[in-house]
Design a protein around this motif. Structure first.
Motif, PDB file in Angstrom:
ATOM      1  N   GLY A 114      35.226 -77.082  37.111  1.00 35.02           N
ATOM      2  CA  GLY A 114      35.129 -75.961  37.750  1.00 35.02           C
ATOM      3  C   GLY A 114      35.651 -74.622  36.905  1.00 35.02           C
ATOM      4  N   ASP A 115      35.645 -73.540  37.437  1.00 36.12           N
ATOM      5  CA  ASP A 115      36.100 -72.382  37.032  1.00 36.12           C
ATOM      6  C   ASP A 115      37.589 -72.152  36.542  1.00 36.12           C
ATOM      7  N   ILE A 116      37.786 -71.700  35.308  1.00 36.62           N
ATOM      8  CA  ILE A 116      39.245 -71.752  34.791  1.00 36.62           C
ATOM      9  C   ILE A 116      39.725 -70.173  34.931  1.00 36.62           C
ATOM     10  N   ASN A 117      40.319 -69.867  34.022  1.00 39.65           N
ATOM     11  CA  ASN A 117      40.852 -68.488  33.866  1.00 39.65           C
ATOM     12  C   ASN A 117      40.284 -67.275  32.828  1.00 39.65           C
ATOM     13  N   GLU A 118      40.553 -66.280  32.881  1.00 40.60           N
ATOM     14  CA  GLU A 118      40.168 -65.435  32.130  1.00 40.60           C
ATOM     15  C   GLU A 118      40.436 -65.553  30.655  1.00 40.60           C
ATOM     16  N   SER A 119      41.811 -66.062  30.344  1.00 38.34           N
ATOM     17  CA  SER A 119      42.431 -66.126  29.236  1.00 38.34           C
ATOM     18  C   SER A 119      41.734 -67.491  28.582  1.00 38.34           C
ATOM     19  N   PHE A 120      41.428 -68.333  29.324  1.00 35.79           N
ATOM     20  CA  PHE A 120      40.429 -69.569  28.589  1.00 35.79           C
ATOM     21  C   PHE A 120      39.258 -69.201  28.183  1.00 35.79           C
ATOM     22  N   TYR A 121      38.557 -68.344  28.840  1.00 35.64           N
ATOM     23  CA  TYR A 121      37.334 -67.999  28.603  1.00 35.64           C
ATOM     24  C   TYR A 121      37.400 -66.920  27.460  1.00 35.64           C
ATOM     25  N   ASP A 122      38.351 -66.320  27.102  1.00 29.98           N
ATOM     26  CA  ASP A 122      38.605 -65.270  26.197  1.00 29.98           C
ATOM     27  C   ASP A 122      38.807 -66.167  24.656  1.00 29.98           C
ATOM     28  N   SER A 123      39.504 -67.261  25.132  1.00 29.90           N
ATOM     29  CA  SER A 123      39.783 -68.108  23.710  1.00 29.90           C
ATOM     30  C   SER A 123      38.349 -68.684  23.423  1.00 29.90           C
ATOM     31  N   MET A 124      37.649 -69.249  24.449  1.00 35.53           N
ATOM     32  CA  MET A 124      36.139 -70.009  23.878  1.00 35.53           C
ATOM     33  C   MET A 124      35.348 -68.908  23.369  1.00 35.53           C
ATOM     34  N   GLU A 125      35.408 -67.564  24.073  1.00 36.86           N
ATOM     35  CA  GLU A 125      34.674 -66.496  23.273  1.00 36.86           C
ATOM     36  C   GLU A 125      35.077 -66.366  21.978  1.00 36.86           C
ATOM     37  N   ARG A 126      36.431 -65.970  21.499  1.00 33.32           N
ATOM     38  CA  ARG A 126      36.691 -65.749  20.170  1.00 33.32           C
ATOM     39  C   ARG A 126      36.449 -66.906  19.166  1.00 33.32           C
ATOM     40  N   ALA A 127      36.536 -68.212  19.618  1.00 36.23           N
ATOM     41  CA  ALA A 127      36.180 -69.351  18.780  1.00 36.23           C
ATOM     42  C   ALA A 127      34.583 -69.381  18.529  1.00 36.23           C
ATOM     43  N   TYR A 128      33.943 -69.029  19.415  1.00 35.24           N
ATOM     44  CA  TYR A 128      32.486 -68.872  19.304  1.00 35.24           C
ATOM     45  C   TYR A 128      32.119 -67.807  18.622  1.00 35.24           C
ATOM     46  N   ALA A 129      32.731 -66.666  18.509  1.00 38.03           N
ATOM     47  CA  ALA A 129      32.355 -65.635  17.872  1.00 38.03           C
ATOM     48  C   ALA A 129      32.597 -65.800  16.427  1.00 38.03           C
ATOM     49  N   SER A 130      33.693 -66.504  16.126  1.00 34.22           N
ATOM     50  CA  SER A 130      33.975 -67.091  14.741  1.00 34.22           C
ATOM     51  C   SER A 130      32.899 -67.976  14.046  1.00 34.22           C
ATOM     52  N   VAL A 131      32.470 -68.864  15.007  1.00 36.62           N
ATOM     53  CA  VAL A 131      31.334 -69.635  14.442  1.00 36.62           C
ATOM     54  C   VAL A 131      29.962 -68.847  14.121  1.00 36.62           C
ATOM     55  N   VAL A 132      29.692 -68.047  15.213  1.00 38.69           N
ATOM     56  CA  VAL A 132      28.787 -67.180  14.663  1.00 38.69           C
ATOM     57  C   VAL A 132      28.756 -66.221  13.687  1.00 38.69           C
ATOM     58  N   ARG A 133      30.050 -65.723  13.455  1.00 39.02           N
ATOM     59  CA  ARG A 133      30.202 -65.017  11.991  1.00 39.02           C
ATOM     60  C   ARG A 133      29.985 -65.924  10.918  1.00 39.02           C
TER      61      ARG A 133
END
Length: 178
Positions: A114-133
């Motif tokens: 289930g749903d986690i918290n905003e900082s969790f999603y922020d971490s995932m987004e930063r990691a995904y952004a790194s892969v996309v770069r």
């Protein structure tokens, strides 16, 4: 205690003979786990890199889905496994793979529990952004990771905090995605 600067260390090492250098390196190998891993990679090549890759991958997975019990979700520990691998090997391709694996585990964890918290999603987004770069700069990387990149976006549909939208925007910013 003041630590030697690299230039001073090199100067001191130049005064030693081979036997003394071997002795010092052997001692460092015995007392430092990171030195042991680094030197193993240096002398065993790809086998050493693969061993460290599997070790890092297991540490990441263990933070989300350990063999027993529930994941501790210590994101810092998982990211440290990636950073340590990068420092010890310099293998960018496998770093990208581990980073995407980190995101995949985060997405699977969210879908499982289930749903986690905003900082969790922020971490995932930063990691995904790194892969996309990386994948934006290296088409071979994109070609290799394309299905996994897309599956992350698909598997986030309906998740909170704008997570899906953020990942989707990043994915569709890739120059090779139609």
């Amino acid at each position: 205690m003041s630590l030697l600067k690299v230039t001073e260390l090199k100067k001191q090492l130049k005064t030693l003979d081979n036997k003394e250098l071997i002795s010092i390196i052997s001692e460092i190998y015995k007392i430092s786990p990171d030195a042991k891993k680094y030197l193993s990679v240096k002398f065993t090549g790809e086998d050493g890199v693969n061993d460290l890759y599997e070790e890092a991958k297991a540490k990441i997975e263990d933070e989300f889905f350990p063999e027993k019990g529930f994941g501790k979700l210590r994101l810092r520990e998982a990211k440290n496994a990636i950073n340590k691998f990068k420092k010890l090997t310099g293998d960018d391709f496998k770093v990208v793979d581990l980073t995407l694996f980190y995101v995949e585990n985060g997405v699977d964890f969210t879908n499982e529990y289930g749903d986690i918290n905003e900082s969790f999603y922020d971490s995932m987004e930063r990691a995904y952004a790194s892969v996309v770069r990386w994948c934006s700069e290296e088409e071979d990387y994109y070609r290799h990771f394309a299905d996994r990149l897309q599956n992350v976006v698909i598997n986030t549909d309906g998740l909170g905090w704008g997570f899906h939208d953020g990942l989707s925007d990043m994915y569709y910013s890739l120059p090779w995605v139609e």
